[in-house]
Design a protein around this motif. Structure first.
Motif, short mmCIF file in Angstrom:
data_model
loop_
_atom_site.label_atom_id
_atom_site.label_comp_id
_atom_site.label_asym_id
_atom_site.label_seq_id
_atom_site.Cartn_x
_atom_site.Cartn_y
_atom_site.Cartn_z
N ASN A 40 0.64 -1.19 0.21
CA ASN A 40 0.05 -0.09 -0.05
C ASN A 40 0.87 1.06 0.10
OD1 ASN A 40 -2.57 -1.54 -0.14
ND2 ASN A 40 -2.61 -1.46 2.07
N LYS A 41 2.23 1.28 0.50
CA LYS A 41 2.95 2.37 0.56
C LYS A 41 3.74 2.45 -0.62
CE LYS A 41 5.07 4.05 4.06
NZ LYS A 41 6.19 4.35 4.98
N GLY A 42 3.67 1.36 -1.52
CA GLY A 42 4.44 1.54 -2.82
C GLY A 42 5.84 1.11 -2.84
N ILE A 43 6.01 0.31 -1.96
CA ILE A 43 7.39 -0.15 -1.63
C ILE A 43 7.50 -1.64 -2.50
CG2 ILE A 43 8.96 -1.37 -0.07
CD1 ILE A 43 7.84 0.30 2.35
N LEU A 44 8.71 -1.36 -3.60
CA LEU A 44 8.58 -2.64 -4.21
C LEU A 44 9.20 -3.78 -3.49
CD1 LEU A 44 10.34 -0.69 -7.10
CD2 LEU A 44 8.02 -1.56 -6.92
N MET A 45 8.71 -4.91 -3.98
CA MET A 45 9.26 -6.16 -3.09
C MET A 45 9.80 -7.11 -4.10
SD MET A 45 6.71 -6.26 0.10
CE MET A 45 5.03 -5.85 -0.89
N ALA A 46 10.78 -7.94 -3.76
CA ALA A 46 11.37 -9.20 -4.40
C ALA A 46 11.84 -10.32 -3.47
CB ALA A 46 12.73 -8.56 -5.08
N ILE A 47 11.80 -11.28 -4.07
CA ILE A 47 12.62 -12.64 -3.45
C ILE A 47 13.75 -12.81 -3.97
CG2 ILE A 47 12.30 -15.17 -3.23
CD1 ILE A 47 9.12 -14.66 -2.62
N GLY A 48 14.68 -13.12 -3.12
CA GLY A 48 16.12 -13.59 -3.58
C GLY A 48 16.68 -14.53 -3.06
N SER A 49 16.28 -15.75 -3.32
CA SER A 49 16.40 -17.05 -2.76
C SER A 49 17.46 -18.26 -3.51
CB SER A 49 15.21 -17.57 -2.34
OG SER A 49 15.23 -19.01 -2.11
N ALA A 50 17.96 -18.97 -2.90
CA ALA A 50 18.87 -20.05 -3.49
C ALA A 50 17.83 -21.32 -3.64
CB ALA A 50 20.06 -20.48 -2.57
N ALA A 51 16.62 -21.02 -3.50
CA ALA A 51 15.76 -22.21 -3.74
C ALA A 51 15.46 -22.20 -5.26
CB ALA A 51 14.45 -21.77 -2.93
N ILE A 52 14.92 -23.48 -5.72
CA ILE A 52 14.58 -23.71 -7.00
C ILE A 52 13.16 -23.11 -7.33
CG2 ILE A 52 16.23 -25.44 -7.37
CD1 ILE A 52 14.06 -27.46 -6.95
N PRO A 53 12.91 -22.58 -8.64
CA PRO A 53 11.45 -22.34 -8.69
C PRO A 53 10.23 -23.10 -8.21
CG PRO A 53 12.96 -21.87 -10.46
CD PRO A 53 13.83 -22.68 -9.59
N PHE A 54 10.57 -24.57 -8.27
CA PHE A 54 9.61 -25.37 -7.77
C PHE A 54 9.29 -24.98 -6.35
CE2 PHE A 54 9.16 -29.80 -5.59
CZ PHE A 54 7.78 -30.09 -6.57
N ASN A 55 10.25 -24.63 -5.56
CA ASN A 55 9.88 -24.37 -4.13
C ASN A 55 9.24 -22.96 -4.05
OD1 ASN A 55 10.21 -26.75 -2.76
ND2 ASN A 55 12.31 -26.03 -1.77
N ILE A 56 9.83 -22.14 -4.66
CA ILE A 56 9.31 -20.68 -4.56
C ILE A 56 7.91 -20.51 -4.99
CG2 ILE A 56 9.57 -18.26 -5.51
CD1 ILE A 56 12.52 -18.91 -5.82
N ASP A 57 7.52 -21.32 -6.21
CA ASP A 57 6.31 -21.50 -6.46
C ASP A 57 5.14 -22.20 -5.55
OD1 ASP A 57 6.84 -20.28 -8.81
OD2 ASP A 57 6.92 -22.00 -10.12
N PHE A 58 5.69 -23.04 -4.97
CA PHE A 58 4.94 -23.65 -3.85
C PHE A 58 4.53 -23.14 -2.48
CE2 PHE A 58 5.85 -25.87 0.60
CZ PHE A 58 4.89 -26.51 0.60
#
Length: 217
Positions: free
Chosen positions: A100-118
């Motif tokens: 709501n404050k307009g702060i951009l957000m990202a994930i930066g992870s060593a996980a594989i996409p299979f786990n991030i999508d999970f």
């Protein structure tokens, strides 16, 4: 602060125990290792392939074998953790307020996409996340800064304007190497394990912490 970059496992969800057990099962029961739980825990950073090399040495497995072992480990982790899949306390509200404050957000992870999508789809939080940088998107893992630098670039935000949320020393070190400050969730490691780092702003057990709440007020 113009952007927030979250690590995933142990930072957004408290699941590192389940990763430890899945790796311990694979390494010892499937692959014939004799590793203690503490040895497994201390080597759980970076890509799955890198962990296998650290534990068994270079050349033990082909890339194809490591791909298969990596996916099998994640399947066992997901099956065990699914009944407990939930965000850390306070994170849902934090994501909503940051959005709501307009702060951009990202994930930066060593996980594989299979786990991030999970996690993103299982908890319906993909709408908050503009950028995902996974193990498949980098050539060098944390503590190298590539994961966080790439996330900042994709968000089009200077590194010094990004705040990283992490739970492990190697991740916080990667943030330091990227010229980013970090807030640490103490789900996985003790505070004194981060003593060699000078970029840490705060330690907290979850996102209900008053300091963390103040970041998005």
């Amino acid at each position: 602060m113009k952007a927030i970059i979250f690590d995933l496992n142990g930072t957004m969800i408290n699941d590192m125990w389940y990763h430890t057990l899945a790796w311990e099962d694979i390494l010892n029961n499937d692959l014939g290792g004799n590793f203690t739980r503490e040895e497994v825990k201390q080597n759980m950073y970076g890509k799955n392939h890198e962990l296998l090399v650290r534990m068994f040495g270079q050349g033990r497995f082909t890339v194809e074998e490591m791909d298969k072992l990596s996916l099998e480990k994640e399947k066992r982790y997901q099956q065990a953790f699914l009944p407990e899949l939930k965000l850390l306390p306070g994170l849902q509200e934090f994501l909503e307020q940051a959005h709501n404050k307009g702060i951009l957000m990202a994930i930066g992870s060593a996980a594989i996409p299979f786990n991030i999508d999970f996690v993103l789809d299982g908890l319906n939080i993909r709408k908050y996340i503009q950028v995902v940088v996974s193990a498949d998107d980098v050539t060098v893992s944390k503590p190298h800064p590539e994961t966080f630098i790439k996330a900042a670039q994709l968000l089009n935000v200077p590194p010094q304007d990004c705040l990283v949320f992490e739970d492990v020393p190697k991740g916080a070190e990667a943030a330091a190497n990227a010229d980013m400050k970090a807030v640490i969730l103490t789900t996985t490691h003790e505070v004194d394990e981060f003593s060699y780092l000078d970029n840490i702003l705060h330690f907290a057990p979850d996102f209900n912490d008053s300091y963390i709440k103040s970041l998005v007020k």
